[in-house]
Design a protein around this motif. Structure first.
Motif, PDB file in Angstrom:
ATOM      1  N   MET A 144      29.253  -0.994 -40.912  1.00  0.00           N
ATOM      2  CA  MET A 144      30.292  -0.179 -40.288  1.00  0.00           C
ATOM      3  C   MET A 144      30.753  -0.809 -38.965  1.00  0.00           C
ATOM      4  SD  MET A 144      30.578   2.118 -42.526  1.00  0.00           S
ATOM      5  CE  MET A 144      31.468   3.461 -41.790  1.00  0.00           C
ATOM      6  N   TRP A 145      29.878  -1.491 -38.303  1.00  0.00           N
ATOM      7  CA  TRP A 145      30.199  -2.330 -37.163  1.00  0.00           C
ATOM      8  C   TRP A 145      30.895  -1.605 -36.023  1.00  0.00           C
ATOM      9  CZ3 TRP A 145      27.542  -6.408 -36.423  1.00  0.00           C
ATOM     10  CH2 TRP A 145      27.052  -7.105 -37.513  1.00  0.00           C
ATOM     11  N   GLY A 146      30.286  -0.539 -35.584  1.00  0.00           N
ATOM     12  CA  GLY A 146      30.664  -0.011 -34.276  1.00  0.00           C
ATOM     13  C   GLY A 146      31.616   1.143 -34.293  1.00  0.00           C
ATOM     14  N   GLN A 147      32.861   0.869 -34.624  1.00  0.00           N
ATOM     15  CA  GLN A 147      33.887   1.888 -34.732  1.00  0.00           C
ATOM     16  C   GLN A 147      34.206   2.575 -33.409  1.00  0.00           C
ATOM     17  OE1 GLN A 147      31.842   3.280 -38.837  1.00  0.00           O
ATOM     18  NE2 GLN A 147      33.529   4.568 -38.211  1.00  0.00           N
ATOM     19  N   TRP A 171      36.272   5.762 -34.534  1.00  0.00           N
ATOM     20  CA  TRP A 171      36.910   5.861 -35.844  1.00  0.00           C
ATOM     21  C   TRP A 171      36.021   6.691 -36.780  1.00  0.00           C
ATOM     22  CZ3 TRP A 171      41.874   4.449 -36.383  1.00  0.00           C
ATOM     23  CH2 TRP A 171      42.440   4.682 -37.638  1.00  0.00           C
ATOM     24  N   ALA A 172      36.137   7.990 -36.627  1.00  0.00           N
ATOM     25  CA  ALA A 172      35.377   8.955 -37.419  1.00  0.00           C
ATOM     26  C   ALA A 172      36.028  10.309 -37.193  1.00  0.00           C
ATOM     27  CB  ALA A 172      33.910   8.985 -37.002  1.00  0.00           C
ATOM     28  N   LYS A 196      23.906   4.414 -35.053  1.00  0.00           N
ATOM     29  CA  LYS A 196      24.054   4.611 -33.621  1.00  0.00           C
ATOM     30  C   LYS A 196      24.746   3.396 -33.017  1.00  0.00           C
ATOM     31  CE  LYS A 196      20.014   7.608 -32.990  1.00  0.00           C
ATOM     32  NZ  LYS A 196      20.795   8.814 -32.647  1.00  0.00           N
ATOM     33  N   VAL A 197      25.783   3.650 -32.265  1.00  0.00           N
ATOM     34  CA  VAL A 197      26.500   2.590 -31.572  1.00  0.00           C
ATOM     35  C   VAL A 197      26.123   2.658 -30.100  1.00  0.00           C
ATOM     36  CG1 VAL A 197      28.740   1.597 -31.027  1.00  0.00           C
ATOM     37  CG2 VAL A 197      28.406   2.816 -33.199  1.00  0.00           C
ATOM     38  N   LEU A 198      25.477   1.616 -29.606  1.00  0.00           N
ATOM     39  CA  LEU A 198      25.071   1.543 -28.207  1.00  0.00           C
ATOM     40  C   LEU A 198      25.993   0.584 -27.479  1.00  0.00           C
ATOM     41  CD1 LEU A 198      21.198   1.244 -28.719  1.00  0.00           C
ATOM     42  CD2 LEU A 198      22.567   3.326 -28.431  1.00  0.00           C
ATOM     43  N   LYS A 209      40.901  -1.339 -39.429  1.00  0.00           N
ATOM     44  CA  LYS A 209      40.268  -2.659 -39.547  1.00  0.00           C
ATOM     45  C   LYS A 209      39.840  -3.181 -38.184  1.00  0.00           C
ATOM     46  CE  LYS A 209      42.750  -4.115 -43.733  1.00  0.00           C
ATOM     47  NZ  LYS A 209      43.772  -5.041 -44.273  1.00  0.00           N
ATOM     48  N   ARG A 210      40.612  -2.898 -37.162  1.00  0.00           N
ATOM     49  CA  ARG A 210      40.248  -3.357 -35.814  1.00  0.00           C
ATOM     50  C   ARG A 210      38.980  -2.686 -35.320  1.00  0.00           C
ATOM     51  NH1 ARG A 210      46.436  -2.680 -33.613  1.00  0.00           N
ATOM     52  NH2 ARG A 210      47.248  -4.691 -34.338  1.00  0.00           N
ATOM     53  N   TYR A 211      38.858  -1.404 -35.580  1.00  0.00           N
ATOM     54  CA  TYR A 211      37.651  -0.684 -35.167  1.00  0.00           C
ATOM     55  C   TYR A 211      36.413  -1.181 -35.916  1.00  0.00           C
ATOM     56  CZ  TYR A 211      39.993   2.956 -32.392  1.00  0.00           C
ATOM     57  OH  TYR A 211      40.687   3.642 -31.419  1.00  0.00           O
ATOM     58  N   ARG A 212      36.595  -1.661 -37.116  1.00  0.00           N
ATOM     59  CA  ARG A 212      35.458  -2.041 -37.954  1.00  0.00           C
ATOM     60  C   ARG A 212      35.178  -3.546 -37.957  1.00  0.00           C
ATOM     61  NH1 ARG A 212      34.028   2.255 -41.253  1.00  0.00           N
ATOM     62  NH2 ARG A 212      35.587   3.888 -41.560  1.00  0.00           N
TER      63      ARG A 212
END
Length: 255
Positions: free
Chosen positions: A1-4, A20-21, A67-69, A148-151
């Motif tokens: 998912m890479w951050g979002q 992005w959720a 979890k995005v840190l 796509k940019r968020y991911r």
């Protein structure tokens, strides 16, 4: 998912986080495990009462459990470290991945993206152009571009350690060589040089999508263009929208 998660619009005492959720929990400063929701992505949340010249860490928990840190600084900072990006594919080559990795190692405080963030306009290369092939013809195309940019995995390290500011250029606005309401043809002699109009709704969709999907600074003239100005200490930045407000190329020949 890479951050979002993208942090932008950062000022001395406030910042804007876009996730992005449609649901997420966030911990940042005095905010502890607060649940945020939106009918559609992204969730955009403005954090206030921050301290100038301070690094803030955040934790975002997505519905998947990921979890995005990340972290960002508020201005002023000295020395200020800025990375500028432009003209990149969202499916990056090995060289582009290496470049972003290098940029992340510079530990920037601010990332400036100067446009052509992806090339969605390659669906139409002909002149006269078939405007039905321009990517803003369908609003979902613009939304997919932002998602796509968020991911994007190659930019994950940059997204989670710095604030961002962005202004589109032609390829991620409507199409190559586009202005307010036209696409210019001046590079070849196959056709007479001139400006080919496109529907005004394309410009409107590009501008409103930017407002909705990216954490930007205050817009100086939101109906006319996406002009922005902001300061980081003794450095003042101007984001000049040279597409939404750009007059026809052939105007230079009018007296």
């Amino acid at each position: 998912m890479w951050g979002q998660v993208i942090v932008g619009g950062v000022q001395e005492t406030s910042a804007r986080l876009c996730i992005w959720a449609t649901e997420a929990k966030i911990t940042l400063g005095n905010i502890r495990d607060s649940t945020l929701r939106s009918d559609e992505p992204p969730i955009c949340y403005t954090v206030t009462d921050l301290r100038p010249g301070t690094q803030y860490s955040y934790e975002v928990t997505l519905p998947s459990g990921q979890k995005v840190l990340g972290s960002f600084h508020t201005p002023p900072l000295s020395p200020l470290r800025v990375v500028a990006l432009s003209c990149e594919q969202l499916s990056p080559t090995a060289a582009e991945k290496n470049l972003k990795a290098l940029a992340a190692r510079l530990n920037p405080h601010l990332v400036l993206h100067l446009g052509d963030w992806g090339y969605p306009d390659t669906t139409e290369k002909n002149f006269p152009p078939n405007t039905e092939n321009f990517f803003p013809c369908r609003p979902e195309n613009i939304k997919n571009l932002y998602e796509k940019r968020y991911r994007e995995s190659a930019a994950y390290a940059l997204r989670t350690q710095a604030a961002w500011a962005y202004m589109y250029d032609d390829h991620d606005y409507v199409a190559d060589n586009t202005g307010r309401n036209y696409r210019a043809q001046y590079r070849t002699l196959r056709l007479p040089i001139g400006d080919y109009p496109f529907p005004a709704i394309f410009r409107e969709r590009a501008m409103r999508a930017y407002e909705r999907y990216f954490p930007h600074y205050e817009l100086e003239m939101p109906e006319e263009a996406l002009f922005q100005r902001f300061r980081w200490g003794d450095v003042e930045f101007f984001l000049v929208d040279n597409r939404s407000a750009r007059t026809g190329t052939m105007k230079v020949f009018e007296l």
